[in-house]
Design an enzyme around this catalytic site. Structure first.
Site, short mmCIF file in Angstrom:
data_model
loop_
_atom_site.label_atom_id
_atom_site.label_comp_id
_atom_site.label_asym_id
_atom_site.label_seq_id
_atom_site.Cartn_x
_atom_site.Cartn_y
_atom_site.Cartn_z
N ASN A 73 -6.32 3.44 -12.09
CA ASN A 73 -5.21 2.54 -11.79
C ASN A 73 -3.90 3.24 -12.12
O ASN A 73 -3.87 4.14 -12.97
CB ASN A 73 -5.33 1.26 -12.63
CG ASN A 73 -4.24 0.25 -12.29
OD1 ASN A 73 -3.97 -0.02 -11.12
ND2 ASN A 73 -3.61 -0.32 -13.30
N GLY A 105 0.79 -1.22 0.00
CA GLY A 105 0.00 0.00 0.00
C GLY A 105 0.82 1.27 0.00
O GLY A 105 0.40 2.28 0.57
N ASP A 107 -4.98 -2.97 -18.58
CA ASP A 107 -4.16 -1.77 -18.76
C ASP A 107 -4.42 -1.10 -20.11
O ASP A 107 -3.50 -0.56 -20.74
CB ASP A 107 -2.67 -2.11 -18.61
CG ASP A 107 -2.34 -2.68 -17.24
OD1 ASP A 107 -2.93 -2.22 -16.25
OD2 ASP A 107 -1.50 -3.60 -17.17
N ARG A 117 -13.93 -14.83 -7.77
CA ARG A 117 -13.80 -13.41 -8.07
C ARG A 117 -15.13 -12.69 -8.13
O ARG A 117 -15.28 -11.60 -7.57
CB ARG A 117 -13.07 -13.23 -9.41
CG ARG A 117 -12.81 -11.76 -9.74
CD ARG A 117 -12.12 -11.58 -11.08
NE ARG A 117 -13.00 -11.88 -12.20
CZ ARG A 117 -12.72 -11.60 -13.48
NH1 ARG A 117 -11.57 -11.03 -13.78
NH2 ARG A 117 -13.56 -11.89 -14.43
N ILE A 125 -7.81 -8.74 -11.62
CA ILE A 125 -8.40 -8.00 -12.73
C ILE A 125 -9.89 -7.83 -12.47
O ILE A 125 -10.60 -8.82 -12.22
CB ILE A 125 -8.16 -8.73 -14.06
CG1 ILE A 125 -6.65 -8.82 -14.34
CG2 ILE A 125 -8.88 -8.02 -15.20
CD1 ILE A 125 -6.31 -9.67 -15.54
N LEU A 126 -10.37 -6.61 -12.52
CA LEU A 126 -11.79 -6.36 -12.31
C LEU A 126 -12.59 -6.79 -13.53
O LEU A 126 -12.19 -6.54 -14.67
CB LEU A 126 -12.04 -4.87 -12.04
CG LEU A 126 -11.45 -4.31 -10.75
CD1 LEU A 126 -11.67 -2.80 -10.69
CD2 LEU A 126 -12.06 -4.98 -9.52
N HIS A 129 0.02 2.22 -13.33
CA HIS A 129 0.77 1.11 -13.91
C HIS A 129 2.22 1.52 -14.08
O HIS A 129 2.50 2.64 -14.54
CB HIS A 129 0.17 0.72 -15.27
CG HIS A 129 0.87 -0.42 -15.93
ND1 HIS A 129 0.73 -1.71 -15.49
CD2 HIS A 129 1.73 -0.46 -16.98
CE1 HIS A 129 1.47 -2.51 -16.26
NE2 HIS A 129 2.09 -1.76 -17.16
#
Length: 209
Positions: free
Chosen positions: A107, A12, A145, A65, A92-93, A109
């Site tokens: 997000n 985090g 992504d 998930r 992964i959503l 990356h």
């Protein structure tokens, strides 16, 4: 005030950077909760130390998930939010989650997208021999992504770099860029039109540190 939900799977560090900007007053926002798929994620311990809702959802206990995502949406609905910021979240959503949430999901990356998507971005950059890598904040869509790019910061790739050294330099820039983007969002300066992001800036040359 921008009401933020953080999804994190690990230490985090970007969460910490965002919270630091909130506490400084530079980011007019509030982290409503930190949600993790890992019971022992240091991000949850940090959230607890700051009095932030720390929520562990066990994907196995929820049947996988989609069960995890349904439970997360229930918690988010109870708490309230303006956006979700993924900060080292390693799942992964699904498209269903993105559509059901219906608000911005961001997000960060560790590469200059669209180059080097996926989980091994720093390794891929070194192996390919690029001279610059960096980090990208983007909106999340149903691809990996592939969402609209909001902001990027470049980092030189040195001849002596390995994955660890390059990752560390990129991470230092992530800690600056992510809070800056959230600050712009809190100020209503980010606009998404036809898959392209436009940013209203008072002085673009000086805003991004």
């Amino acid at each position: 005030m921008l009401e933020i939900i953080i999804f994190a799977s690990g230490r985090g560090s970007n969460l910490m950077a965002i919270q630091e900007e909130i506490e400084s007053g530079r980011l007019k926002g509030n982290i409503r909760a930190v949600i993790s798929n890992k019971e022992d994620a240091p991000a949850l311990s940090f959230a607890q130390s700051k009095g932030i809702n720390a929520i562990w959802i066990d994907p196995k206990a929820e049947g996988g998930r989609r069960g995890f995502e349904r439970k997360a949406l229930q918690e988010i609905g109870r708490i309230g939010s303006d956006c979700i910021a993924l900060a080292g979240y390693m799942l992964i959503l699904s498209g269903e989650f993105i559509r059901d949430y219906g608000k911005p999901i961001l997000n960060i990356h560790p590469a200059l997208l669209p180059s080097f998507p996926g989980a091994t971005a720093q390794k891929d950059a070194i192996e390919y021999g690029v001279k610059y890598s960096g980090c990208t904040v983007h909106f999340v869509d149903e691809g990996v992504d592939t969402g609209p790019i909001i902001a990027q910061r470049a980092v030189p790739v040195l001849d002596a770099d390995d994955v660890e050294s390059l990752s560390a330099r990129i991470l230092a820039e992530e800690h600056k860029l992510y809070p800056e983007v959230l600050t712009l969002m809190a100020q209503g300066r980010i606009h998404l039109i036809d898959h392209k992001v436009y940013i209203d800036l008072l002085d673009e040359r000086n805003y991004f540190r």
